[in-house]
Design a protein around this motif. Structure first.
Motif, PDB file in Angstrom:
ATOM      1  N   GLY A   1       7.525  20.324 -21.381  1.00 40.92           N
ATOM      2  CA  GLY A   1       7.937  18.926 -21.420  1.00 40.92           C
ATOM      3  C   GLY A   1       8.435  18.304 -20.139  1.00 40.92           C
ATOM      4  O   GLY A   1       9.265  17.383 -20.196  1.00 40.92           O
ATOM      5  N   PRO A   2       7.943  18.710 -18.936  1.00 37.15           N
ATOM      6  CA  PRO A   2       8.443  18.071 -17.720  1.00 37.15           C
ATOM      7  C   PRO A   2       7.835  16.686 -17.523  1.00 37.15           C
ATOM      8  O   PRO A   2       6.799  16.350 -18.098  1.00 37.15           O
ATOM      9  N   ARG A   3       8.486  15.885 -16.695  1.00 38.31           N
ATOM     10  CA  ARG A   3       7.879  14.645 -16.205  1.00 38.31           C
ATOM     11  C   ARG A   3       6.781  15.036 -15.225  1.00 38.31           C
ATOM     12  O   ARG A   3       6.972  15.915 -14.381  1.00 38.31           O
ATOM     13  N   MET A   4       5.597  14.395 -15.303  1.00 37.94           N
ATOM     14  CA  MET A   4       4.458  14.807 -14.492  1.00 37.94           C
ATOM     15  C   MET A   4       3.792  13.629 -13.793  1.00 37.94           C
ATOM     16  O   MET A   4       3.743  12.519 -14.320  1.00 37.94           O
ATOM     17  N   ILE A   5       3.257  13.908 -12.617  1.00 37.34           N
ATOM     18  CA  ILE A   5       2.291  13.060 -11.935  1.00 37.34           C
ATOM     19  C   ILE A   5       1.146  13.969 -11.492  1.00 37.34           C
ATOM     20  O   ILE A   5       1.217  15.197 -11.624  1.00 37.34           O
ATOM     21  N   ALA A   6       0.092  13.359 -10.955  1.00 35.56           N
ATOM     22  CA  ALA A   6      -0.919  14.109 -10.198  1.00 35.56           C
ATOM     23  C   ALA A   6      -1.101  13.350  -8.896  1.00 35.56           C
ATOM     24  O   ALA A   6      -1.715  12.286  -8.867  1.00 35.56           O
ATOM     25  N   SER A   7      -0.540  13.871  -7.830  1.00 31.58           N
ATOM     26  CA  SER A   7      -0.497  13.111  -6.576  1.00 31.58           C
ATOM     27  C   SER A   7      -1.878  12.877  -5.997  1.00 31.58           C
ATOM     28  O   SER A   7      -2.124  11.855  -5.349  1.00 31.58           O
ATOM     29  N   HIS A   8      -2.814  13.818  -6.232  1.00 29.19           N
ATOM     30  CA  HIS A   8      -4.154  13.693  -5.644  1.00 29.19           C
ATOM     31  C   HIS A   8      -5.147  14.500  -6.474  1.00 29.19           C
ATOM     32  O   HIS A   8      -5.403  15.656  -6.197  1.00 29.19           O
ATOM     33  N   SER A   9      -5.696  13.873  -7.496  1.00 29.23           N
ATOM     34  CA  SER A   9      -6.611  14.562  -8.416  1.00 29.23           C
ATOM     35  C   SER A   9      -7.645  13.588  -8.954  1.00 29.23           C
ATOM     36  O   SER A   9      -7.283  12.538  -9.499  1.00 29.23           O
ATOM     37  N   ASN A  10      -8.916  13.963  -8.847  1.00 31.00           N
ATOM     38  CA  ASN A  10      -9.988  13.161  -9.407  1.00 31.00           C
ATOM     39  C   ASN A  10     -10.377  13.678 -10.791  1.00 31.00           C
ATOM     40  O   ASN A  10      -9.770  14.620 -11.309  1.00 31.00           O
ATOM     41  N   ALA A  11     -11.384  13.065 -11.392  1.00 31.50           N
ATOM     42  CA  ALA A  11     -11.708  13.286 -12.799  1.00 31.50           C
ATOM     43  C   ALA A  11     -12.761  14.379 -12.973  1.00 31.50           C
ATOM     44  O   ALA A  11     -13.871  14.273 -12.429  1.00 31.50           O
ATOM     45  N   ARG A  12     -12.434  15.382 -13.765  1.00 30.93           N
ATOM     46  CA  ARG A  12     -13.364  16.474 -14.032  1.00 30.93           C
ATOM     47  C   ARG A  12     -14.567  16.013 -14.856  1.00 30.93           C
ATOM     48  O   ARG A  12     -15.634  16.647 -14.801  1.00 30.93           O
ATOM     49  N   ALA A  13     -14.427  14.946 -15.593  1.00 33.04           N
ATOM     50  CA  ALA A  13     -15.563  14.413 -16.342  1.00 33.04           C
ATOM     51  C   ALA A  13     -16.704  14.014 -15.413  1.00 33.04           C
ATOM     52  O   ALA A  13     -17.875  13.995 -15.822  1.00 33.04           O
ATOM     53  N   LEU A  14     -16.378  13.723 -14.147  1.00 37.20           N
ATOM     54  CA  LEU A  14     -17.382  13.317 -13.172  1.00 37.20           C
ATOM     55  C   LEU A  14     -17.727  14.421 -12.177  1.00 37.20           C
ATOM     56  O   LEU A  14     -18.836  14.434 -11.633  1.00 37.20           O
TER      57      LEU A  14
ATOM     58  N   LEU B   1       0.844  -1.195   0.000  1.00 39.04           N
ATOM     59  CA  LEU B   1       0.000   0.000   0.000  1.00 39.04           C
ATOM     60  C   LEU B   1       0.876   1.240   0.000  1.00 39.04           C
ATOM     61  O   LEU B   1       1.752   1.390   0.862  1.00 39.04           O
ATOM     62  N   ILE B   2       0.666   2.125  -0.981  1.00 39.59           N
ATOM     63  CA  ILE B   2       1.393   3.386  -1.094  1.00 39.59           C
ATOM     64  C   ILE B   2       0.380   4.492  -1.347  1.00 39.59           C
ATOM     65  O   ILE B   2      -0.515   4.354  -2.184  1.00 39.59           O
ATOM     66  N   ASP B   3       0.530   5.595  -0.645  1.00 37.09           N
ATOM     67  CA  ASP B   3      -0.376   6.741  -0.760  1.00 37.09           C
ATOM     68  C   ASP B   3       0.377   7.910  -1.379  1.00 37.09           C
ATOM     69  O   ASP B   3       1.446   8.295  -0.885  1.00 37.09           O
ATOM     70  N   GLY B   4      -0.184   8.500  -2.416  1.00 38.34           N
ATOM     71  CA  GLY B   4       0.476   9.592  -3.113  1.00 38.34           C
ATOM     72  C   GLY B   4       0.355  10.942  -2.461  1.00 38.34           C
ATOM     73  O   GLY B   4       0.959  11.909  -2.977  1.00 38.34           O
ATOM     74  N   HIS B   5      -0.383  11.058  -1.335  1.00 35.35           N
ATOM     75  CA  HIS B   5      -0.514  12.402  -0.770  1.00 35.35           C
ATOM     76  C   HIS B   5      -1.018  12.367   0.673  1.00 35.35           C
ATOM     77  O   HIS B   5      -2.188  12.079   0.934  1.00 35.35           O
ATOM     78  N   LEU B   6      -0.126  12.704   1.624  1.00 37.57           N
ATOM     79  CA  LEU B   6      -0.493  12.912   3.017  1.00 37.57           C
ATOM     80  C   LEU B   6       0.225  14.146   3.546  1.00 37.57           C
ATOM     81  O   LEU B   6       1.416  14.322   3.315  1.00 37.57           O
TER      82      LEU B   6
END
Length: 333
Positions: free
Chosen positions: A205-218, A9-14
């Motif tokens: 052109g940076p390397r990217m993640i999104a540590s804590h982001s949900n979907a705008r489509a929803l 278990l790994i969490d991307g944002h605390l």
């Protein structure tokens, strides 16, 4: 429920150190914290023993400097104030490490070694949320030397970028900072970036993640990722962490209405259809300004976090639980 003994278990944002700065003692049980919580309007869900009970092995732990707002009267008003807040939080992580509660991880090799140790303390990878503590792009190297390998430019607006509920492009300093990040191998956390800033940064052109982001489509709003943003992150090899806040999971609900856990699974499946399960992970933000009264139904404390895995395809569960973050960290940290 999935057996925690068979799960990474790994969490991307605390926001661990930020919570300590609010006076929360994270070294006891959740019950002990709730009984003497200096933040009474948030039903606490996160302490170190609770994280261990859940089986959490690694997290991205933030350096989050809070700007001055009506609800944060002690917030910063300039770069020096932001720098002071973040360095105080960095010191807190080192005190926890000295006391044996955590282990700071600064390379992919260290992550690999750490997750192989079943009895190791919580591994923490430092993530700067909101770049105002970087006093200038030239200041970035100072933070990198101290273990910061991931930086989010915004929360609300910063000196570098537009952010949540604060539309705007990258500033000239923001462009310079993204270029400095590329030179130093620092990953951009796209969470909280406004659309204009996201695409300005993406063009560099940076390397990217999104540590804590949900979907705008929803769920509408610039706090969440559009489908095109999710695709752009995945194109760089990045991973997207899912947030456990109810109003980020269903559109138009009151702040204190809790949603079924299935709503979180819907965001996971939406991302998977766009970019594949290998890019979907957890970024719970479970201590990020909300408590158990605002989490999905059935999430009463952090040990309940893995419950969502049972709603996902069996072959996707290990990756979402932690395997996808582990792979990304081992390859990119």
């Amino acid at each position: 429920m999935t057996d925690p003994t068979n799960r990474l278990l790994i969490d991307g944002h605390l926001d661990l150190a930020f919570n300590a700065g609010l006076g929360r003692d994270l070294t006891g049980t959740v019950g002990q914290l709730r009984a003497a919580d200096p933040v009474p309007d948030q039903l606490a869900t996160v302490t170190f023993p609770e994280l261990r009970q859940a089986g959490l092995r690694v997290c991205l732990g933030t350096l989050f400097a809070a700007p001055l707002t009506p609800t944060m009267p002690g917030g910063y008003t300039d770069a020096e104030g932001a720098h002071a807040q973040a360095t105080a939080q960095l010191d807190q992580y080192h005190r926890w490490q000295d006391a044996g509660w955590i282990r700071l991880l600064t390379s992919g090799a260290e992550v690999t070694h750490h997750i192989a140790e079943s009895e190791a303390p919580l591994g923490v990878v430092l993530l700067m949320e909101g770049a105002d503590p970087v006093r200038s792009p030239d200041d970035l190297a100072w933070w990198v030397e101290r273990g910061v390998k991931i930086v989010g430019l915004a929360w609300g607006a910063t000196r570098y970028a537009g952010g949540t509920d604060a539309p705007g492009p990258l500033t000239p300093a923001g462009r310079d900072l993204v270029k400095a990040m590329q030179e130093l191998g620092v990953t951009l956390d796209a969470s909280h970036l406004d659309d204009a800033s996201f695409w300005d940064a993406g063009d560099l052109g940076p390397r990217m993640i999104a540590s804590h982001s949900n979907a705008r489509a929803l769920v509408p709003g610039n706090r969440h990722l559009t489908d095109d943003m999710a695709r752009a992150i995945a194109t760089t090899g990045g991973v997207i962490g899912l947030v456990y806040l109810s109003r980020f999971l269903r559109a138009g609900i009151p702040d204190h209405q809790r949603v079924p856990l299935e709503a979180l699974a819907e965001h996971a499946r939406h991302y998977a259809e766009l970019i594949g399960w290998d890019h979907v992970a957890l970024g719970t933000d479970m201590d990020g300004g909300f408590g158990a009264d605002k989490t999905p139904l059935g999430i009463e404390s952090y040990r309940d976090v893995p419950s969502v895995l049972d709603l996902l395809p069996a072959l996707a569960r290990a990756g979402v639980a932690g395997g996808n973050w582990a792979r990304w960290l081992q390859e990119n940290l």
